[in-house]
Design a protein around this motif. Structure first.
Motif, PDB file in Angstrom:
ATOM      1  N   GLU A  52      32.589  41.795  52.800  1.00  0.00           N
ATOM      2  CA  GLU A  52      32.357  41.397  51.406  1.00  0.00           C
ATOM      3  C   GLU A  52      31.078  42.087  50.940  1.00  0.00           C
ATOM      4  OE1 GLU A  52      32.417  37.104  51.209  1.00  0.00           O
ATOM      5  OE2 GLU A  52      34.547  37.026  51.729  1.00  0.00           O
ATOM      6  N   TYR A  81      27.734  41.411  47.672  1.00  0.00           N
ATOM      7  CA  TYR A  81      27.975  39.976  47.486  1.00  0.00           C
ATOM      8  C   TYR A  81      26.894  39.340  46.606  1.00  0.00           C
ATOM      9  CZ  TYR A  81      28.260  35.112  49.245  1.00  0.00           C
ATOM     10  OH  TYR A  81      28.354  33.755  49.378  1.00  0.00           O
ATOM     11  N   GLU A 117      31.028  37.138  43.691  1.00  0.00           N
ATOM     12  CA  GLU A 117      31.697  38.417  43.479  1.00  0.00           C
ATOM     13  C   GLU A 117      31.317  39.366  44.600  1.00  0.00           C
ATOM     14  OE1 GLU A 117      31.950  38.243  38.607  1.00  0.00           O
ATOM     15  OE2 GLU A 117      30.560  39.674  39.529  1.00  0.00           O
ATOM     16  N   ASP A 168      35.542  45.132  48.387  1.00  0.00           N
ATOM     17  CA  ASP A 168      35.876  45.520  49.749  1.00  0.00           C
ATOM     18  C   ASP A 168      35.567  47.001  49.943  1.00  0.00           C
ATOM     19  OD1 ASP A 168      38.024  46.915  48.581  1.00  0.00           O
ATOM     20  OD2 ASP A 168      39.517  45.435  49.227  1.00  0.00           O
ATOM     21  N   PHE A 211      36.438  41.461  43.699  1.00  0.00           N
ATOM     22  CA  PHE A 211      37.021  40.123  43.753  1.00  0.00           C
ATOM     23  C   PHE A 211      36.015  39.128  43.204  1.00  0.00           C
ATOM     24  CE2 PHE A 211      38.988  42.535  47.112  1.00  0.00           C
ATOM     25  CZ  PHE A 211      40.319  42.160  47.064  1.00  0.00           C
ATOM     26  N   ARG A 212      36.539  38.059  42.651  1.00  0.00           N
ATOM     27  CA  ARG A 212      35.724  36.876  42.372  1.00  0.00           C
ATOM     28  C   ARG A 212      36.352  35.754  43.185  1.00  0.00           C
ATOM     29  NH1 ARG A 212      35.851  36.221  36.976  1.00  0.00           N
ATOM     30  NH2 ARG A 212      34.223  37.790  36.770  1.00  0.00           N
ATOM     31  N   ALA A 213      35.543  35.120  44.004  1.00  0.00           N
ATOM     32  CA  ALA A 213      35.993  33.989  44.813  1.00  0.00           C
ATOM     33  C   ALA A 213      35.496  32.711  44.146  1.00  0.00           C
ATOM     34  CB  ALA A 213      35.450  34.103  46.232  1.00  0.00           C
ATOM     35  N   ASN A 273      39.271  30.412  46.969  1.00  0.00           N
ATOM     36  CA  ASN A 273      40.355  31.294  46.533  1.00  0.00           C
ATOM     37  C   ASN A 273      39.750  32.585  46.006  1.00  0.00           C
ATOM     38  OD1 ASN A 273      42.634  29.346  46.759  1.00  0.00           O
ATOM     39  ND2 ASN A 273      41.395  28.258  45.267  1.00  0.00           N
ATOM     40  N   ASP A 274      40.328  33.728  46.394  1.00  0.00           N
ATOM     41  CA  ASP A 274      39.879  35.038  45.923  1.00  0.00           C
ATOM     42  C   ASP A 274      40.829  35.545  44.839  1.00  0.00           C
ATOM     43  OD1 ASP A 274      37.714  35.623  47.863  1.00  0.00           O
ATOM     44  OD2 ASP A 274      39.351  35.484  49.305  1.00  0.00           O
TER      45      ASP A 274
END
Length: 154
Positions: free
Chosen positions: A67, A70, A91, A94, A100-102, A124-125
């Motif tokens: 991640e 981060y 956020e 990869d 991604f926002r988790a 949840n991503d």
């Protein structure tokens, strides 16, 4: 070693504890982060179950190896006695550059020295375009003037 603020928590001390956790996680330093937990701390992170600082450090190393860039924001949802519930978003991207926002919730339980003895996290991503990012501060601690989750509509 005590890690104030100590339970029982009130609104301001719960918020302080959440910000301290956010700051530590934004450091992306597994050893530093692990010191906020009891030696035998129990975790559920998604579908992974951990026990103890050694497993926490190994988990965090793996996490931050994949991640990248981060950035995290936490917000207190509720508190009572020795427990705090927070919601959070972070956020990252990869190694292919996909952002991604988790989104997630954590339930925390502390011992009388202020160390977290239990952490239960559901996360949840969601893939996002780089243009959808909302967390733009330089890596490290979120600046005090950066909006929180509610201010960002998250």
């Amino acid at each position: 070693m005590a890690r104030p603020p100590l339970p029982p928590f009130e609104q301001d001390t719960a918020a302080q504890k959440a910000r301290m956790a956010e700051d530590a996680w934004n450091s992306r330093d597994p050893e530093k982060v692990s010191l906020a937990y009891t030696e035998d701390s129990l975790w559920r992170n998604r579908a992974e179950f951990l026990q103890g600082r050694e497993e926490i450090v190994a988990f965090l190393r793996r996490k931050w190896d994949r991640e990248l860039d981060y950035r995290l924001i936490k917000e207190v949802w509720a508190w009572s006695g020795d427990r705090i519930a927070v919601r959070f978003a972070y956020e990252y991207h990869d190694d292919s550059g996909q952002w991604f926002r988790a989104y997630g919730n954590e339930n925390w339980e502390f011992d009388n020295q202020g160390l977290m003895r239990r952490r239960i996290a559901s996360i949840n991503d969601v893939p996002i375009a780089e243009s959808e990012r909302k967390f733009h501060w330089p890596l490290g601690r979120r600046p005090d003037d950066h909006p929180g989750l509610s201010d960002l509509g998250l």
